[in-house]
Motif scaffolding. Structure first.
Motif, PDB file in Angstrom:
ATOM      1  N   SER A 136      18.302  -9.683 -18.744  1.00  0.00           N
ATOM      2  CA  SER A 136      17.951  -9.230 -20.090  1.00  0.00           C
ATOM      3  C   SER A 136      19.139  -9.330 -21.044  1.00  0.00           C
ATOM      4  N   ALA A 137      20.340  -9.459 -20.508  1.00  0.00           N
ATOM      5  CA  ALA A 137      21.542  -9.607 -21.333  1.00  0.00           C
ATOM      6  C   ALA A 137      21.663 -11.068 -21.781  1.00  0.00           C
ATOM      7  N   PRO A 138      22.385 -11.311 -22.865  1.00  0.00           N
ATOM      8  CA  PRO A 138      22.520 -12.695 -23.338  1.00  0.00           C
ATOM      9  C   PRO A 138      23.318 -13.562 -22.367  1.00  0.00           C
ATOM     10  N   PHE A 139      23.001 -14.850 -22.353  1.00  0.00           N
ATOM     11  CA  PHE A 139      23.726 -15.834 -21.537  1.00  0.00           C
ATOM     12  C   PHE A 139      24.471 -16.746 -22.491  1.00  0.00           C
ATOM     13  N   MET A 140      25.746 -16.977 -22.207  1.00  0.00           N
ATOM     14  CA  MET A 140      26.537 -17.839 -23.059  1.00  0.00           C
ATOM     15  C   MET A 140      27.142 -18.949 -22.220  1.00  0.00           C
ATOM     16  N   ALA A 141      26.752 -20.180 -22.505  1.00  0.00           N
ATOM     17  CA  ALA A 141      27.312 -21.333 -21.805  1.00  0.00           C
ATOM     18  C   ALA A 141      28.582 -21.766 -22.533  1.00  0.00           C
ATOM     19  N   ILE A 142      29.640 -21.972 -21.776  1.00  0.00           N
ATOM     20  CA  ILE A 142      30.921 -22.376 -22.361  1.00  0.00           C
ATOM     21  C   ILE A 142      31.385 -23.643 -21.672  1.00  0.00           C
ATOM     22  N   ASN A 143      31.678 -24.666 -22.467  1.00  0.00           N
ATOM     23  CA  ASN A 143      32.252 -25.893 -21.927  1.00  0.00           C
ATOM     24  C   ASN A 143      33.757 -25.679 -21.867  1.00  0.00           C
ATOM     25  N   LEU A 195      22.873 -25.708 -15.494  1.00  0.00           N
ATOM     26  CA  LEU A 195      21.526 -25.372 -15.016  1.00  0.00           C
ATOM     27  C   LEU A 195      21.597 -24.319 -13.915  1.00  0.00           C
ATOM     28  N   ILE A 196      22.517 -24.494 -12.988  1.00  0.00           N
ATOM     29  CA  ILE A 196      22.696 -23.522 -11.907  1.00  0.00           C
ATOM     30  C   ILE A 196      23.106 -22.167 -12.481  1.00  0.00           C
ATOM     31  N   ALA A 197      24.024 -22.169 -13.450  1.00  0.00           N
ATOM     32  CA  ALA A 197      24.473 -20.925 -14.070  1.00  0.00           C
ATOM     33  C   ALA A 197      23.309 -20.220 -14.771  1.00  0.00           C
ATOM     34  N   ARG A 198      22.488 -20.978 -15.472  1.00  0.00           N
ATOM     35  CA  ARG A 198      21.334 -20.386 -16.154  1.00  0.00           C
ATOM     36  C   ARG A 198      20.339 -19.802 -15.140  1.00  0.00           C
ATOM     37  N   LEU A 199      20.098 -20.521 -14.055  1.00  0.00           N
ATOM     38  CA  LEU A 199      19.180 -20.019 -13.023  1.00  0.00           C
ATOM     39  C   LEU A 199      19.729 -18.736 -12.394  1.00  0.00           C
ATOM     40  N   LEU A 200      21.021 -18.725 -12.110  1.00  0.00           N
ATOM     41  CA  LEU A 200      21.647 -17.514 -11.568  1.00  0.00           C
ATOM     42  C   LEU A 200      21.447 -16.337 -12.523  1.00  0.00           C
ATOM     43  N   HIS A 201      21.659 -16.594 -13.799  1.00  0.00           N
ATOM     44  CA  HIS A 201      21.515 -15.531 -14.795  1.00  0.00           C
ATOM     45  C   HIS A 201      20.064 -15.052 -14.888  1.00  0.00           C
ATOM     46  N   GLU A 202      19.117 -15.982 -14.931  1.00  0.00           N
ATOM     47  CA  GLU A 202      17.702 -15.627 -15.066  1.00  0.00           C
ATOM     48  C   GLU A 202      17.191 -14.827 -13.877  1.00  0.00           C
ATOM     49  N   LEU A 203      17.710 -15.096 -12.687  1.00  0.00           N
ATOM     50  CA  LEU A 203      17.253 -14.409 -11.485  1.00  0.00           C
ATOM     51  C   LEU A 203      18.015 -13.115 -11.220  1.00  0.00           C
ATOM     52  N   SER A 204      19.076 -12.875 -11.970  1.00  0.00           N
ATOM     53  CA  SER A 204      19.913 -11.703 -11.713  1.00  0.00           C
ATOM     54  C   SER A 204      19.363 -10.472 -12.422  1.00  0.00           C
TER      55      SER A 204
END
Length: 143
Positions: free
Chosen positions: A101-108, A88-97
């Motif tokens: 507009s670039a894709p976000f890829m979550a990796i476990n 969630l934190i990573a997604r928020l960082l990406h959305e606010l950066s």
């Protein structure tokens, strides 16, 4: 004016009261523009951070930290126990950066063997072995 000029002055003769008036108006316009940007940043942070539940002081500090970190180009390493909201934190960082507009890829990362993860994120030097490929063109963010 169509190319973005704020105002124009006729010369000769140059009227310095007109120059002063234009300078004052330009200063006011700049202040208004900065205020609009500040408000827009706050609204963006508030809307994106609304998925981050909580009103306590630590949560408010976390929201401020996310907004501050998102304005930089620095990579982020997010660590924590299972279920603490790292993605969630990573997604928020990406959305606010600026890169939102670039894709976000979550990796476990825990689900992948270390050598496979390393090769997928960073690649290998060309010629290390048959089929070795250079690393990605993107800059990895450690999550």
């Amino acid at each position: 004016m169509r190319a973005g000029a704020f105002d124009y002055l006729l010369s000769p003769p140059l009227d310095f009261t007109e120059v002063e008036r234009t300078y004052i108006l330009l200063g006011r316009e700049r202040q208004q523009q900065q205020e609009r940007q500040r408000i827009q940043d706050q609204l963006t942070a508030a809307s994106a951070g609304s998925r981050l539940v909580g009103i306590s002081e630590p949560v408010q500090n976390l929201r401020r930290l996310i907004a501050k970190a998102a304005r930089t180009k620095a990579p982020a390493l997010i660590v924590g126990e299972t279920g603490t909201g790292k993605e969630l934190i990573a997604r928020l960082l990406h959305e606010l950066s600026p890169r939102s507009s670039a894709p976000f890829m979550a990796i476990n990362c825990n689900a992948l063997p270390a050598t496979l993860l390393e090769s997928e994120l960073f690649g290998y030097k060309k010629g290390t072995f048959t089929g070795a490929r250079p690393g990605p063109r993107w800059t990895p963010v450690r999550v």
